[in-house]
Design an enzyme around this catalytic site. Structure first.
Site, PDB file in Angstrom:
ATOM      1  N   ARG A  64       0.654  -1.338   0.031  1.00 54.36           N
ATOM      2  CA  ARG A  64       0.104  -0.235   0.026  1.00 54.36           C
ATOM      3  C   ARG A  64       0.743   1.175   0.025  1.00 54.36           C
ATOM      4  O   ARG A  64       1.816   1.898   0.434  1.00 54.36           O
ATOM      5  CB  ARG A  64      -0.928   0.328   1.255  1.00 54.36           C
ATOM      6  CG  ARG A  64      -1.791  -1.003   1.014  1.00 54.36           C
ATOM      7  CD  ARG A  64      -2.636  -0.902   2.135  1.00 54.36           C
ATOM      8  NE  ARG A  64      -3.884  -2.418   1.958  1.00 54.36           N
ATOM      9  CZ  ARG A  64      -5.087  -2.755   3.478  1.00 54.36           C
ATOM     10  NH1 ARG A  64      -5.598  -1.530   4.109  1.00 54.36           N
ATOM     11  NH2 ARG A  64      -5.240  -3.449   3.154  1.00 54.36           N
ATOM     12  N   ARG A 122       0.801   1.853   9.784  1.00 58.93           N
ATOM     13  CA  ARG A 122       0.951   2.359   8.859  1.00 58.93           C
ATOM     14  C   ARG A 122       1.765   2.290   7.391  1.00 58.93           C
ATOM     15  O   ARG A 122       3.493   2.877   7.908  1.00 58.93           O
ATOM     16  CB  ARG A 122       0.493   3.865   8.483  1.00 58.93           C
ATOM     17  CG  ARG A 122      -0.805   3.999   8.414  1.00 58.93           C
ATOM     18  CD  ARG A 122      -1.652   6.045   8.084  1.00 58.93           C
ATOM     19  NE  ARG A 122      -2.611   6.141   9.162  1.00 58.93           N
ATOM     20  CZ  ARG A 122      -4.086   5.418   8.873  1.00 58.93           C
ATOM     21  NH1 ARG A 122      -4.039   4.961   7.109  1.00 58.93           N
ATOM     22  NH2 ARG A 122      -4.476   5.863   9.372  1.00 58.93           N
ATOM     23  N   GLU A 129      -7.595   0.727  14.740  1.00 55.96           N
ATOM     24  CA  GLU A 129      -8.295  -0.710  13.516  1.00 55.96           C
ATOM     25  C   GLU A 129      -7.575  -1.137  13.562  1.00 55.96           C
ATOM     26  O   GLU A 129      -5.833  -0.970  13.297  1.00 55.96           O
ATOM     27  CB  GLU A 129      -9.285  -0.080  11.981  1.00 55.96           C
ATOM     28  CG  GLU A 129      -9.453  -0.590  11.369  1.00 55.96           C
ATOM     29  CD  GLU A 129      -9.955  -0.073  10.042  1.00 55.96           C
ATOM     30  OE1 GLU A 129      -9.452  -0.873   9.347  1.00 55.96           O
ATOM     31  OE2 GLU A 129      -9.525   0.510   9.793  1.00 55.96           O
ATOM     32  N   SER A 159     -11.735  -5.078   9.394  1.00 56.57           N
ATOM     33  CA  SER A 159     -13.050  -4.825   9.472  1.00 56.57           C
ATOM     34  C   SER A 159     -13.216  -5.889   8.341  1.00 56.57           C
ATOM     35  O   SER A 159     -13.020  -7.457   7.381  1.00 56.57           O
ATOM     36  CB  SER A 159     -12.907  -3.757   8.398  1.00 56.57           C
ATOM     37  OG  SER A 159     -11.937  -3.768   6.983  1.00 56.57           O
ATOM     38  N   ARG A 188      -0.072  -3.791  13.374  1.00 57.62           N
ATOM     39  CA  ARG A 188      -1.662  -4.060  13.973  1.00 57.62           C
ATOM     40  C   ARG A 188      -1.714  -4.637  14.562  1.00 57.62           C
ATOM     41  O   ARG A 188      -1.667  -4.646  15.887  1.00 57.62           O
ATOM     42  CB  ARG A 188      -2.994  -3.556  12.631  1.00 57.62           C
ATOM     43  CG  ARG A 188      -2.196  -2.491  12.374  1.00 57.62           C
ATOM     44  CD  ARG A 188      -3.628  -1.672  11.046  1.00 57.62           C
ATOM     45  NE  ARG A 188      -3.401  -0.571  10.381  1.00 57.62           N
ATOM     46  CZ  ARG A 188      -3.899   0.771   9.586  1.00 57.62           C
ATOM     47  NH1 ARG A 188      -5.089   0.585  10.645  1.00 57.62           N
ATOM     48  NH2 ARG A 188      -3.795   0.928   9.333  1.00 57.62           N
TER      49      ARG A 188
END
Length: 419
Positions: free
Chosen positions: A239, A253, A328, A331, A369
């Site tokens: 990413r 990140r 987070e 999801s 994470r």
């Protein structure tokens, strides 16, 4: 000229009809004459001129069709899915807390962030990498690498026991697959890494194995009795993280990481099949994070946080003591038939007819994470880290301590000046 004044697709059809094969009378006349005689026949010259005129008109219409197709196709790519009526309306501040699980860990000492913990134990390195792998990259070493392998093995084995089919997918995929999933690889700035087009045309690095799995089902049909099809995949994700001001340090990140993904293909006989699978994926996520001993909350995400493909989406945020806030970690989304219509993912219904399937996806374990939450929540006063019981068989230890070997000593450029 009347054909050119009509709508392009109507004019094209009319001209294609007029361009059709010659009638029997015209063919007999041409076949019975030699070339010099044909050139002198007025009807023959008229037919040739008419054919040439139609060909020029069609070429003009074909070009116009290409321009219109590109113009409206690019606009159509930006159209989102429908939204579930119970989804909160607004930005991320409107997210609805569905459930809070566990308790925040309590400490009687000053807590450290995961990067400090990892550096002290020599299991995470993110400094001095600008000339090696660039910003937002990292190394895991020793118990850090073992923790990554343990999380992948624990998660994949758990899901396989639940009936998931394991899969390994390509990291490089065509832009059409990204677009079919509701992503925009050519956006500016792009969230997707594009490979140099002068060497490899139309290839991008996937930011999630969702893209690769969806590509596996693209242009294929599933039998109704085999649905839902549940797939699990561990892959490397890439990413660009274009918002450079957010979380510049640490593992929150990063440009490249490992993630275990769930992907489901369901029927749409009642319209509730994908809703049921979404709830199943959410329940599995909660099981995974509870077994890891994390404190977390489940959020029903609002309209502005759904992205293009999601009809409904749940996020899970874990408490990260060193960061002093929730972050987070996963999801899960019900995309209904949004992706399947773009990618031509179908199934045979009870009557044997082809119908568009529904797709559901969910993060089972995003390694960096989850590592943040584990390291920060299980830190001990002496700098060691307690290993969650569920992972101890994979690591072979109960506590991560400093290794017996000495950390590497940096001898490269830009060293601090010695007095």
């Amino acid at each position: 000229m009347a054909a050119l004044n009509a709508r392009p697709e109507q004019a094209e059809r009319e001209l294609e009809t007029r361009k059709g094969p010659l009638g029997p009378r015209d063919l007999r006349e041409i076949e019975t004459q030699d070339q010099s005689t044909l050139q002198a026949l007025p009807d023959y010259q008229m037919l040739r001129n008419r054919g040439r005129e139609i060909r020029h008109q069609l070429n003009s219409l074909y070009q116009k069709e290409l321009e219109l197709d590109e113009k409206y196709y690019l606009k159509a790519l930006k159209l989102p899915n429908w939204t579930h009526p119970d989804v909160p309306v607004g930005d991320e501040s409107q997210a609805r807390v569905v459930e809070v699980v566990g308790e925040k860990p309590a400490f009687d000492f000053k807590v450290k962030g995961h990067l400090e913990i990892g550096e002290d134990l020599d299991i995470v390195r993110q400094r001095r990498l600008s000339h090696i792998s660039g910003h937002r990259s990292y190394y895991l070493r020793g118990a850090g690498a073992m923790l990554q392998h343990a999380l992948v093995q624990f998660t994949v084995s758990k899901l396989v026991k639940q009936g998931f089919i394991p899969m390994a997918v390509p990291d490089l995929l065509r832009g059409a697959v990204f677009e079919g999933c509701g992503m925009q690889p050519n956006a500016v700035p792009s969230p997707v890494y594009n490979i140099d087009p002068s060497r490899f045309e139309d290839l991008c690095l996937a930011g999630t194995s969702e893209v690769g799995i969806a590509g596996y089902f693209m242009d294929h049909a599933v039998n109704l009795e085999d649905m839902p099809v549940r797939t699990v995949c561990s892959s490397t994700c890439y990413r660009t993280e274009t918002d450079t001001g957010k979380e510049p340090w640490g593992l929150y990140r990063v440009h490249q990481f490992t993630k275990v993904e769930m992907f489901g293909v369901t029927a749409a006989e009642s319209g509730e099949e994908s809703t049921a699978l979404l709830e199943e994926f959410l329940a599995l996520q909660k099981e995974i994070f509870s077994e890891l001993g994390l404190h977390y909350k489940v959020l029903d995400m609002p309209t502005q946080e759904l992205g293009l493909p999601a009809y409904r989406k749940y996020d899970i945020e874990a408490w990260m003591p060193g960061r002093g806030k929730y972050g987070e970690i996963s999801s899960t989304s019900n995309c209904t038939d949004y992706q399947s219509r773009r990618l031509n993912i179908m199934y045979y219904d009870r009557t044997g007819q082809l119908r568009y399937a529904h797709t559901v996806n969910g993060t089972a374990c995003a390694i960096p994470r989850v590592l943040i939450a584990l390291l920060e929540s299980n830190q001990l006063q002496d700098g060691s880290v307690r290993v969650p019981a569920i992972l101890q068989p994979f690591l072979g230890v109960e506590t991560i301590v400093k290794p017996s070997y000495a950390p590497l000593k940096y001898i490269g450029p830009n060293q601090p000046k010695r007095r």
